[in-house]
Motif scaffolding. Structure first.
Motif, short mmCIF file in Angstrom:
data_model
loop_
_atom_site.label_atom_id
_atom_site.label_comp_id
_atom_site.label_asym_id
_atom_site.label_seq_id
_atom_site.Cartn_x
_atom_site.Cartn_y
_atom_site.Cartn_z
N ASP A 162 0.73 -1.30 -0.09
CA ASP A 162 0.12 0.04 0.03
C ASP A 162 0.80 1.19 0.16
O ASP A 162 1.72 1.54 0.71
CB ASP A 162 -0.94 0.10 1.23
CG ASP A 162 -2.21 -0.64 1.10
OD1 ASP A 162 -2.47 -0.88 -0.10
OD2 ASP A 162 -2.95 -0.92 1.90
N THR A 163 0.64 2.38 -0.86
CA THR A 163 1.30 3.42 -1.00
C THR A 163 0.31 4.54 -0.16
O THR A 163 -0.87 4.24 0.23
CB THR A 163 1.38 3.95 -2.45
OG1 THR A 163 0.36 4.10 -2.86
CG2 THR A 163 2.36 3.06 -3.14
N LEU A 164 0.68 5.61 0.11
CA LEU A 164 0.20 6.79 0.84
C LEU A 164 -0.72 7.57 -0.06
O LEU A 164 -1.04 8.69 0.11
CB LEU A 164 0.87 7.34 1.88
CG LEU A 164 1.46 6.58 2.82
CD1 LEU A 164 2.71 7.27 3.77
CD2 LEU A 164 0.48 5.90 3.72
N ARG B 64 -4.45 8.44 0.70
CA ARG B 64 -4.29 9.18 2.00
C ARG B 64 -3.95 10.78 1.76
O ARG B 64 -4.63 11.64 2.22
CB ARG B 64 -3.40 8.63 2.96
CG ARG B 64 -3.40 9.41 4.15
CD ARG B 64 -2.52 8.95 5.25
NE ARG B 64 -3.04 7.82 6.10
CZ ARG B 64 -2.12 7.09 6.95
NH1 ARG B 64 -0.89 7.42 7.17
NH2 ARG B 64 -2.75 6.25 7.61
N TYR B 65 -2.82 10.88 0.88
CA TYR B 65 -2.57 12.38 0.70
C TYR B 65 -3.09 13.09 -0.37
O TYR B 65 -2.65 14.21 -0.89
CB TYR B 65 -0.93 12.68 0.62
CG TYR B 65 -0.36 12.10 1.87
CD1 TYR B 65 -0.59 12.73 3.23
CD2 TYR B 65 0.52 10.85 1.87
CE1 TYR B 65 -0.15 12.38 4.38
CE2 TYR B 65 1.14 10.43 3.36
CZ TYR B 65 0.81 11.20 4.52
OH TYR B 65 1.17 10.85 5.61
N PRO C 285 -7.07 -2.15 1.02
CA PRO C 285 -6.30 -1.69 1.55
C PRO C 285 -5.86 -2.13 3.04
O PRO C 285 -6.95 -2.42 3.96
CB PRO C 285 -6.91 -0.16 1.62
CG PRO C 285 -8.42 -0.40 1.40
CD PRO C 285 -8.47 -1.71 0.70
N GLU C 286 -4.64 -1.69 3.62
CA GLU C 286 -4.30 -2.04 4.86
C GLU C 286 -4.64 -0.98 5.69
O GLU C 286 -4.86 -1.03 6.92
CB GLU C 286 -2.83 -2.28 4.67
CG GLU C 286 -2.32 -3.34 3.86
CD GLU C 286 -0.92 -3.65 4.03
OE1 GLU C 286 -0.02 -2.74 4.28
OE2 GLU C 286 -0.30 -4.62 3.33
N LEU C 287 -4.81 0.15 5.03
CA LEU C 287 -5.09 1.38 5.98
C LEU C 287 -6.58 1.72 6.47
O LEU C 287 -7.34 1.39 5.33
CB LEU C 287 -4.80 2.85 5.23
CG LEU C 287 -3.32 2.85 4.77
CD1 LEU C 287 -3.05 4.25 3.73
CD2 LEU C 287 -2.29 2.85 5.85
N PRO C 288 -6.88 1.52 7.83
CA PRO C 288 -8.36 1.34 7.98
C PRO C 288 -9.27 2.79 7.62
O PRO C 288 -10.43 2.33 7.39
CB PRO C 288 -8.25 1.24 9.63
CG PRO C 288 -6.91 1.79 9.90
CD PRO C 288 -6.18 1.54 8.59
N GLU C 289 -8.71 3.72 7.24
CA GLU C 289 -9.26 4.98 6.85
C GLU C 289 -9.83 4.98 5.31
O GLU C 289 -10.49 5.99 4.93
CB GLU C 289 -8.67 6.31 7.24
CG GLU C 289 -7.22 6.50 6.62
CD GLU C 289 -6.11 5.96 7.37
OE1 GLU C 289 -5.31 6.33 6.90
OE2 GLU C 289 -6.32 5.07 8.35
N ILE C 290 -9.22 4.02 4.63
CA ILE C 290 -9.41 4.05 3.02
C ILE C 290 -10.62 2.90 2.94
O ILE C 290 -10.49 2.00 3.15
CB ILE C 290 -8.12 3.43 2.38
CG1 ILE C 290 -7.14 4.38 2.75
CG2 ILE C 290 -8.29 3.36 1.04
CD1 ILE C 290 -7.17 5.85 2.09
#
Length: 69
Positions: free
Chosen positions: A19-21, A24-25, A37-42
């Motif tokens: 996963d890239t950011l 998020r950005y 996605p590994e990021l919970p906010e995605i």
């Protein structure tokens, strides 16, 4: 696309192994990949599923992967 959305751009980078950011950005607006996605906010949704079938020759049939029936 340029006529209907003159300020939009379409970029098709290869899928990253991790996963890239970028989401998020705000570097990208949509990321289509094969894993959640590994990021919970995605947030994510499943668009399609693939189903694979493996063929295994039965003993004594004479069928081999190199020989079509």
């Amino acid at each position: 696309m340029h006529t209907q959305a003159p300020h939009a751009s379409l970029r098709l980078p290869p899928e990253a192994m991790v996963d890239t950011l970028d989401l998020r950005y705000g570097h990208v607006d949509l990321d289509i990949g094969s894993a959640a996605p590994e990021l919970p906010e995605i947030p994510s949704d499943t668009l399609a599923e693939d189903h694979f079938i493996q063929q295994v020759p039965l003993a004594g049939t004479g069928w081999t992967p190199s020989r079509e029936r």
